[in-house]
Write a protein that holds these residues in place. Structure first.
Motif, mmCIF file in Angstrom:
data_model
loop_
_atom_site.group_PDB
_atom_site.id
_atom_site.type_symbol
_atom_site.label_atom_id
_atom_site.label_comp_id
_atom_site.label_asym_id
_atom_site.label_seq_id
_atom_site.Cartn_x
_atom_site.Cartn_y
_atom_site.Cartn_z
ATOM 1 N N LEU A 26 21.098 63.984 51.854
ATOM 2 C CA LEU A 26 20.473 62.791 52.416
ATOM 3 C C LEU A 26 18.989 63.045 52.632
ATOM 4 O O LEU A 26 18.571 64.162 52.952
ATOM 5 C CB LEU A 26 21.130 62.444 53.753
ATOM 6 N N VAL A 27 18.176 62.009 52.473
ATOM 7 C CA VAL A 27 16.747 62.135 52.704
ATOM 8 C C VAL A 27 16.265 60.895 53.445
ATOM 9 O O VAL A 27 16.666 59.776 53.144
ATOM 10 C CB VAL A 27 15.977 62.336 51.379
ATOM 11 N N ALA A 28 15.409 61.108 54.453
ATOM 12 C CA ALA A 28 14.891 60.002 55.257
ATOM 13 C C ALA A 28 13.909 59.163 54.452
ATOM 14 O O ALA A 28 13.463 59.547 53.358
ATOM 15 C CB ALA A 28 14.205 60.553 56.512
ATOM 16 N N ASP A 29 13.572 58.011 54.986
ATOM 17 C CA ASP A 29 12.637 57.098 54.319
ATOM 18 C C ASP A 29 11.214 57.605 54.504
ATOM 19 O O ASP A 29 10.407 57.088 55.289
ATOM 20 C CB ASP A 29 12.781 55.686 54.898
ATOM 21 N N ASP A 30 10.926 58.649 53.769
ATOM 22 C CA ASP A 30 9.604 59.274 53.780
ATOM 23 C C ASP A 30 9.255 59.554 52.325
ATOM 24 O O ASP A 30 9.933 60.341 51.655
ATOM 25 C CB ASP A 30 9.649 60.563 54.600
ATOM 26 N N CYS A 31 8.194 58.901 51.822
ATOM 27 C CA CYS A 31 7.918 58.974 50.383
ATOM 28 C C CYS A 31 7.692 60.408 49.910
ATOM 29 O O CYS A 31 8.178 60.793 48.843
ATOM 30 C CB CYS A 31 6.704 58.102 50.047
ATOM 31 N N ASP A 32 6.957 61.205 50.675
ATOM 32 C CA ASP A 32 6.692 62.577 50.260
ATOM 33 C C ASP A 32 7.989 63.375 50.131
ATOM 34 O O ASP A 32 8.160 64.158 49.178
ATOM 35 C CB ASP A 32 5.757 63.263 51.255
ATOM 36 N N ARG A 33 8.902 63.193 51.078
ATOM 37 C CA ARG A 33 10.165 63.923 51.029
ATOM 38 C C ARG A 33 11.036 63.429 49.879
ATOM 39 O O ARG A 33 11.721 64.216 49.218
ATOM 40 C CB ARG A 33 10.889 63.788 52.374
ATOM 41 N N ILE A 34 11.025 62.134 49.644
ATOM 42 C CA ILE A 34 11.795 61.584 48.526
ATOM 43 C C ILE A 34 11.262 62.110 47.200
ATOM 44 O O ILE A 34 12.016 62.528 46.320
ATOM 45 C CB ILE A 34 11.776 60.044 48.550
ATOM 46 N N VAL A 35 9.928 62.119 47.065
ATOM 47 C CA VAL A 35 9.300 62.612 45.833
ATOM 48 C C VAL A 35 9.640 64.083 45.621
ATOM 49 O O VAL A 35 9.970 64.512 44.502
ATOM 50 C CB VAL A 35 7.774 62.406 45.882
ATOM 51 N N ALA A 36 9.571 64.877 46.681
ATOM 52 C CA ALA A 36 9.862 66.306 46.552
ATOM 53 C C ALA A 36 11.299 66.541 46.108
ATOM 54 O O ALA A 36 11.574 67.393 45.243
ATOM 55 C CB ALA A 36 9.594 67.009 47.883
ATOM 56 N N LEU A 37 12.242 65.771 46.678
ATOM 57 C CA LEU A 37 13.653 65.950 46.321
ATOM 58 C C LEU A 37 13.915 65.446 44.901
ATOM 59 O O LEU A 37 14.665 66.075 44.137
ATOM 60 C CB LEU A 37 14.527 65.208 47.331
ATOM 61 N N LEU A 38 13.296 64.330 44.541
ATOM 62 C CA LEU A 38 13.436 63.828 43.174
ATOM 63 C C LEU A 38 12.893 64.835 42.162
ATOM 64 O O LEU A 38 13.526 65.095 41.131
ATOM 65 C CB LEU A 38 12.686 62.506 43.026
ATOM 66 N N ARG A 39 11.730 65.413 42.469
ATOM 67 C CA ARG A 39 11.135 66.391 41.542
ATOM 68 C C ARG A 39 12.049 67.605 41.385
ATOM 69 O O ARG A 39 12.255 68.109 40.267
ATOM 70 C CB ARG A 39 9.761 66.810 42.046
ATOM 71 N N GLU A 40 12.609 68.060 42.497
ATOM 72 C CA GLU A 40 13.524 69.211 42.433
ATOM 73 C C GLU A 40 14.750 68.884 41.583
ATOM 74 O O GLU A 40 15.186 69.693 40.759
ATOM 75 C CB GLU A 40 13.959 69.604 43.846
ATOM 76 N N ALA A 41 15.303 67.688 41.774
ATOM 77 C CA ALA A 41 16.492 67.298 41.005
ATOM 78 C C ALA A 41 16.162 67.129 39.527
ATOM 79 O O ALA A 41 16.918 67.570 38.652
ATOM 80 C CB ALA A 41 17.065 66.006 41.569
ATOM 81 N N LEU A 42 15.038 66.510 39.234
ATOM 82 C CA LEU A 42 14.669 66.235 37.839
ATOM 83 C C LEU A 42 14.267 67.502 37.090
ATOM 84 O O LEU A 42 14.457 67.593 35.875
ATOM 85 C CB LEU A 42 13.538 65.213 37.800
ATOM 86 N N TYR A 70 10.372 50.002 54.173
ATOM 87 C CA TYR A 70 10.877 51.368 54.036
ATOM 88 C C TYR A 70 11.664 51.571 52.743
ATOM 89 O O TYR A 70 12.386 52.555 52.609
ATOM 90 C CB TYR A 70 11.741 51.722 55.249
ATOM 91 N N ASP A 71 11.510 50.646 51.814
ATOM 92 C CA ASP A 71 12.154 50.786 50.508
ATOM 93 C C ASP A 71 11.154 51.435 49.568
ATOM 94 O O ASP A 71 10.266 50.772 49.004
ATOM 95 C CB ASP A 71 12.618 49.418 50.002
ATOM 96 N N LEU A 72 11.296 52.747 49.422
ATOM 97 C CA LEU A 72 10.220 53.570 48.862
ATOM 98 C C LEU A 72 10.480 54.094 47.461
ATOM 99 O O LEU A 72 9.657 54.842 46.928
ATOM 100 C CB LEU A 72 9.958 54.761 49.814
ATOM 101 N N LEU A 73 11.618 53.744 46.854
ATOM 102 C CA LEU A 73 11.895 54.300 45.526
ATOM 103 C C LEU A 73 10.869 53.871 44.483
ATOM 104 O O LEU A 73 10.436 54.698 43.661
ATOM 105 C CB LEU A 73 13.314 53.937 45.092
ATOM 106 N N PRO A 74 10.426 52.597 44.447
ATOM 107 C CA PRO A 74 9.383 52.246 43.467
ATOM 108 C C PRO A 74 8.119 53.083 43.644
ATOM 109 O O PRO A 74 7.514 53.527 42.656
ATOM 110 C CB PRO A 74 9.126 50.764 43.762
#
Length: 400
Positions: free
Chosen positions: A223-239, A257-261
């Protein structure tokens, strides 16, 4: 960016996904895998003519076919697995068990029930036709006959044929692996105690199970909170990891808080679509990162379930070289009426379909009921009556 129809989105996804390579696995690992090439028998099955009954191996020339029973001398016995086979001589019979190899000179088996044994003799009553009660060589499979076609799933009933035909290992398509990231500051782990405004995040378990049922594996990034930097970091790690793609849930509405785009843009991912003309799914994205597909789905689990089958599953089936990336829509009769709150775009509903004889009926799922199908409701209808025909797609293609 234009809003795509569901059909156009599905075609786009399939066109952007590549088939995976093949690997060789042993038979215990082969079940439920997808054949990477046509799997053919090395040897005929059965490899030799064998008895289909407990009885006596005889030759039809010694059975006169008259009203009186024929007396034959018992000269031996063959059990299943016997390899040193006695030859059948004139006016004789050899006791043989089910699965035993037919001895030279014999051309049929007479079941014990049609015989009467008297010491070293057997009286044959009502002799069967020549060739009776024998499984001839190659009855089940000829040598080089296809057992599983390329792109088909290896089912449990294939395994005995694969083994008996001489195959100890087979070529299968590698399993796709998709990473799972669930976004939302309100989400907690199962061990946490939610307070008002917080919920336990269940999409990670739903997606892992759906991926497993679709022949894939998953890598849970949590799970990741609605924080763009944290989402980006987790996405980069997964990708950047070994997974062939990523699924995210949540963060796809028009809210603050809808930060995926924003996360997509930060990573330089150009979405191939950002909205679909379907409910649920209007707020969903699909993009590519160095050739890896990324599915950004909304957060509600019912929407995740429906969109997984309509969008993600075709990608998995394409990666696994399956012939039909998307199971076809079929027609069924509504068992109950449906009243839609909103019209104007295609509506998807989880449903329970049942077959009675040749009649296929369907109804929307009740609360907390598992769906085996998805009804596709046309955009121009608000009220559908019981007895009307509707289109549906089965969640499990094996139902077809």
């Amino acid at each position: 960016m234009p809003i795509l129809s569901l059909k156009d989105a599905q075609q786009l996804i399939v066109s952007q996904c590549s088939a995976l390579s093949t690997e060789t696995v042993s038979l215990p690992e082969a079940c439920d895998r997808i054949a990477g090439q046509a799997i053919k028998a090395i040897h005929a099955v059965p490899a030799f003519a064998r008895s289909a009954m407990d009885g006596y191996a005889v030759n039809s020339r010694d059975l006169t076919g008259g009203a009186e029973p024929v007396s034959l001398k018992i000269t031996g016995e063959i059990a299943a697995g016997t390899t040193d086979l006695p030859r059948l001589t004139r006016k004789s019979a050899i006791a043989i068990m089910t699965g035993g190899a037919l001895p030279p000179g014999a051309n049929q088996v007479v079941p014990f029930e049609r015989c009467e044994r008297k010491g070293s003799l057997v009286l044959v009553h009502s002799p069967p036709r020549p060739g009776a009660f024998i499984r001839a060589r190659g009855t089940d499979l000829a040598a080089k006959q296809t057992i599983v076609r390329a792109g088909a799933k290896i089912e449990p009933q294939h395994l005995p044929l694969l083994a008996e035909s001489g195959l100890a290992q087979v070529s299968v398509v590698a399993r796709p692996e998709l990473a799972i990231i669930c976004t939302g500051s309100e989400l907690l782990d199962t061990l946490d105690t939610p307070e008002t405004g917080q919920i336990i995040g269940g999409n990670r378990f739903l997606l892992a199970a759906l991926l497993r049922a679709g022949g894939a594996t998953s890598r849970d990034f949590g799970l990741v909170a609605d924080d763009c930097d944290r989402i980006v970091a987790l996405l980069r790690e997964a990708l950047d990891g070994p997974s062939q793609g990523v699924i995210t849930t949540g963060g796809m509405g028009p809210g603050n808080y809808d930060l995926l785009p924003q996360a997509f843009a930060t990573l330089g991912i150009r979405p191939l679509y950002t909205a679909l003309a379907v409910r649920p799914g209007r707020s969903t994205m699909f993009g590519l990162y160095r050739g890896k597909p990324i599915f950004a789905l909304p957060g509600p689990p019912p929407a995740v379930f429906l969109l997984f089958h309509e969008l993600v599953l075709p990608a998995l089936r394409t990666m696994q070289r399956q012939h039909r990336p998307l199971p076809p829509l079929v027609r069924a009769t509504l068992a109950t009426p449906i009243l839609l709150k909103k019209t104007g775009i295609l509506n998807l509903k989880g449903a329970v379909a049942s077959l009675s004889g040749k009649h296929l009926s369907v109804r929307p799922c009740r609360k907390n009921e598992a769906a085996n199908a998805i009804i596709h409701l046309p955009p121009n209808r608000k009220h559908l009556l019981s007895g009307e025909d509707v289109s549906l797609r089965f969640c499990n293609p094996a139902f077809l």
